[in-house]
Design a protein around this motif. Structure first.
Motif, mmCIF file in Angstrom:
data_model
loop_
_atom_site.group_PDB
_atom_site.id
_atom_site.type_symbol
_atom_site.label_atom_id
_atom_site.label_comp_id
_atom_site.label_asym_id
_atom_site.label_seq_id
_atom_site.Cartn_x
_atom_site.Cartn_y
_atom_site.Cartn_z
ATOM 1 N N UNK A 266 2.515 -4.979 2.609
ATOM 2 C CA UNK A 266 1.224 -5.166 1.959
ATOM 3 C C UNK A 266 1.026 -4.212 0.781
ATOM 4 N N UNK A 267 1.648 -3.044 0.842
ATOM 5 C CA UNK A 267 1.532 -2.070 -0.252
ATOM 6 C C UNK A 267 2.181 -2.629 -1.517
ATOM 7 N N UNK A 268 3.348 -3.226 -1.376
ATOM 8 C CA UNK A 268 4.024 -3.832 -2.520
ATOM 9 C C UNK A 268 3.195 -4.970 -3.087
ATOM 10 N N UNK A 269 2.684 -5.812 -2.222
ATOM 11 C CA UNK A 269 1.878 -6.940 -2.688
ATOM 12 C C UNK A 269 0.612 -6.456 -3.390
ATOM 13 N N UNK A 270 -0.055 -5.466 -2.822
ATOM 14 C CA UNK A 270 -1.261 -4.928 -3.460
ATOM 15 C C UNK A 270 -0.919 -4.257 -4.786
ATOM 16 N N UNK A 271 0.250 -3.648 -4.864
ATOM 17 C CA UNK A 271 0.702 -3.062 -6.134
ATOM 18 C C UNK A 271 0.847 -4.104 -7.222
ATOM 19 N N UNK A 272 1.360 -5.269 -6.853
ATOM 20 C CA UNK A 272 1.467 -6.374 -7.819
ATOM 21 C C UNK A 272 0.088 -6.823 -8.285
ATOM 22 N N UNK A 273 -0.827 -6.933 -7.344
ATOM 23 C CA UNK A 273 -2.191 -7.334 -7.703
ATOM 24 C C UNK A 273 -2.800 -6.303 -8.654
ATOM 25 N N UNK A 274 -2.630 -5.039 -8.347
ATOM 26 C CA UNK A 274 -3.182 -3.975 -9.188
ATOM 27 C C UNK A 274 -2.582 -4.018 -10.589
#
Length: 139
Positions: A67-75
């Motif tokens: 989820x950290x990687x995915x949220x990083x993409x969103x950010x």
């Protein structure tokens, strides 16, 4: 207006990253590249390539539960979209249209277009506001 652009960019980035992890990812990539090409045609190919890379990262994040990687993409994409909209606010209606097209059927009600949060605190008050998940630990 800046807060509204940030909210729209965040919602669009979340929709975009979700779209990149689906079978219809090429539509999402092309829609964003077309948006960029309207105002920065020299960057459209780079954006399309970056979105292809983002797809690989989104698929990795989903398959590993990262989820950290995915949220990083969103950010990352929220920041890029916010910069684009700040420089070219005339793209706001077009971005909303594109995101409506990319959003899965039935998700319209789950993704509000505008979030307004106001708070007033005094004394020793503690205020926590979040547009999404929040974890608070005292320790």
């Amino acid at each position: 207006m800046e807060i509204e652009l940030a909210a729209l960019a965040g919602q669009a980035a979340s929709t975009l990253v979700d779209g990149l992890a689906t079978a219809g990812w090429e539509r999402a990539r092309q829609a964003l590249a077309d948006l960029w090409s309207r105002v920065q045609p020299d960057r459209a190919d780079r954006v399309a390539a970056d979105l292809t890379d983002a797809r690989a990262a989104a698929l990795t994040a989903r398959s590993t539960g990262n989820e950290v990687l995915e949220q990083g993409l969103v950010t990352e994409w929220a920041a890029r979209l916010q910069q684009l909209l700040a420089a070219h606010p005339e793209l706001v209606p077009e971005l909303r249209r594109v995101m409506d097209e990319l959003r899965p059927a039935g998700a319209e009600d789950a993704a509000p277009r505008t979030v307004t949060m106001k708070v007033q605190a005094s004394g020793r008050s503690r205020v926590t506001m979040a547009g999404r998940d929040v974890n608070i630990t005292n320790g």
